[in-house]
Design a protein around this motif. Structure first.
Motif, short mmCIF file in Angstrom:
data_model
loop_
_atom_site.label_atom_id
_atom_site.label_comp_id
_atom_site.label_asym_id
_atom_site.label_seq_id
_atom_site.Cartn_x
_atom_site.Cartn_y
_atom_site.Cartn_z
N TRP A 117 44.20 33.66 31.26
CA TRP A 117 44.54 35.00 30.79
C TRP A 117 44.03 36.10 31.71
CZ3 TRP A 117 44.36 35.67 24.78
CH2 TRP A 117 45.20 34.71 24.19
N VAL A 118 43.20 35.76 32.68
CA VAL A 118 42.69 36.76 33.62
C VAL A 118 43.84 37.48 34.30
CG1 VAL A 118 41.38 37.02 35.78
CG2 VAL A 118 40.51 35.56 33.95
N ARG A 119 44.94 36.79 34.49
CA ARG A 119 46.09 37.41 35.16
C ARG A 119 46.70 38.56 34.36
NH1 ARG A 119 48.57 32.32 33.44
NH2 ARG A 119 50.32 32.74 32.05
N TYR A 120 46.36 38.67 33.07
CA TYR A 120 46.92 39.74 32.24
C TYR A 120 46.13 41.05 32.32
CZ TYR A 120 49.40 35.78 30.18
OH TYR A 120 50.16 34.67 29.99
N ILE A 121 44.94 40.99 32.85
CA ILE A 121 44.10 42.19 32.92
C ILE A 121 44.76 43.31 33.74
CG2 ILE A 121 41.88 43.11 33.74
CD1 ILE A 121 41.64 41.53 31.12
N PRO A 122 45.34 43.05 34.91
CA PRO A 122 46.01 44.14 35.64
C PRO A 122 47.16 44.77 34.84
CG PRO A 122 45.65 42.28 37.11
CD PRO A 122 45.30 41.82 35.72
N ASP A 123 47.92 43.95 34.10
CA ASP A 123 48.99 44.49 33.26
C ASP A 123 48.41 45.42 32.20
OD1 ASP A 123 50.89 43.02 34.66
OD2 ASP A 123 50.96 41.41 33.17
N LEU A 124 47.32 45.00 31.58
CA LEU A 124 46.67 45.81 30.56
C LEU A 124 46.20 47.14 31.16
CD1 LEU A 124 45.38 46.32 27.76
CD2 LEU A 124 43.34 45.13 28.65
N LYS A 125 45.55 47.08 32.31
CA LYS A 125 45.04 48.31 32.94
C LYS A 125 46.16 49.29 33.26
CE LYS A 125 40.78 46.41 34.82
NZ LYS A 125 40.01 46.08 36.00
N GLU A 126 47.34 48.76 33.57
CA GLU A 126 48.49 49.61 33.88
C GLU A 126 48.96 50.42 32.68
OE1 GLU A 126 50.62 50.34 36.60
OE2 GLU A 126 48.88 49.61 37.70
N VAL A 127 48.77 49.91 31.47
CA VAL A 127 49.32 50.58 30.29
C VAL A 127 48.27 51.32 29.47
CG1 VAL A 127 51.24 48.97 30.15
CG2 VAL A 127 49.22 48.59 28.73
N GLN B 133 42.81 41.19 24.51
CA GLN B 133 41.90 40.26 23.85
C GLN B 133 40.87 39.71 24.83
OE1 GLN B 133 44.39 37.45 21.80
NE2 GLN B 133 45.21 39.05 20.47
N LEU B 134 41.28 39.42 26.04
CA LEU B 134 40.33 38.94 27.04
C LEU B 134 39.33 40.04 27.39
CD1 LEU B 134 39.48 36.56 28.81
CD2 LEU B 134 40.91 37.50 30.60
N ALA B 135 39.82 41.27 27.53
CA ALA B 135 38.94 42.39 27.87
C ALA B 135 37.91 42.64 26.76
CB ALA B 135 39.77 43.65 28.12
N LEU B 136 38.24 42.30 25.53
CA LEU B 136 37.33 42.51 24.41
C LEU B 136 36.30 41.40 24.25
CD1 LEU B 136 39.90 43.81 21.80
CD2 LEU B 136 38.14 45.14 22.99
N MET B 137 36.51 40.29 24.95
CA MET B 137 35.55 39.19 24.85
C MET B 137 34.23 39.60 25.49
SD MET B 137 37.79 35.77 25.61
CE MET B 137 36.42 34.67 25.32
#
Length: 167
Positions: free
Chosen positions: A151-161, A127-131
């Motif tokens: 929520w910036v801290r979730y971007i690396p997790d997203l990139k991993e998957v 969701q943050l990446a889509l903003m």
């Protein structure tokens, strides 16, 4: 523990549903207007159906798709069957599950919570990446802290998957 888990599961389901409204997988039939509608029929989509459609989109790597499927299965087990199934083998004296059965339930719930938190982090990252970048920049320039700043801290997790784009 069970009540808190139910609240967490509902939050994760809403996170996934909002993501599906933002990046609608083919066949989801869910818009942002539907997501925010007061009519529950417009918002109704099952978690299993959303996970299935996300798999078909091949947005995520297969290992995350498997983890998401496992999460959905375990969530459904928790919501629909866990308590009834555990009470079937209950003590004839107390009517409650044995201490061993309760420990198995506690372990199951703890594992489900860990999966829910991980899945939630991926969809928060999405969701943050889509903003739009300007919305993120505006929130960073604002004197008022945006709830999305953390929520910036979730971007690396997203990139991993995420699946890597084919060249």
């Amino acid at each position: 523990m069970a009540a808190s888990t139910l609240v967490l599961l509902q939050q994760v389901e809403q996170q996934i549903k909002l993501s599906c409204a933002l990046v609608p997988p083919t066949g989801i039939g869910l818009t942002l207007e539907d997501f925010f509608a007061s009519d529950p029929q417009r918002r109704r989509r099952t978690l299993g159906h959303m996970a299935h459609l996300l798999r078909e989109e091949q947005l995520f790597r297969p290992d995350f798709e498997e983890r998401l499927s496992r999460f959905v299965h375990r969530r459904n087990e928790f919501v629909h069957n866990l308590w009834a199934d555990n009470w079937r083998g209950s003590s004839q004296t107390s009517g409650l599950p044995s201490k061993d059965e309760l420990e198995r339930v506690r372990t199951f719930i703890a594992d489900l919570i860990a999966d829910a938190i991980f899945v939630r982090s991926i969809f928060r990252g999405l969701q943050l990446a889509l903003m739009p970048p300007e919305a993120i920049a505006a929130s960073q320039d604002s004197a008022v802290q945006s709830p999305f700043d953390s929520w910036v801290r979730y971007i690396p997790d997203l990139k991993e998957v995420l699946r890597e784009e084919e060249e």
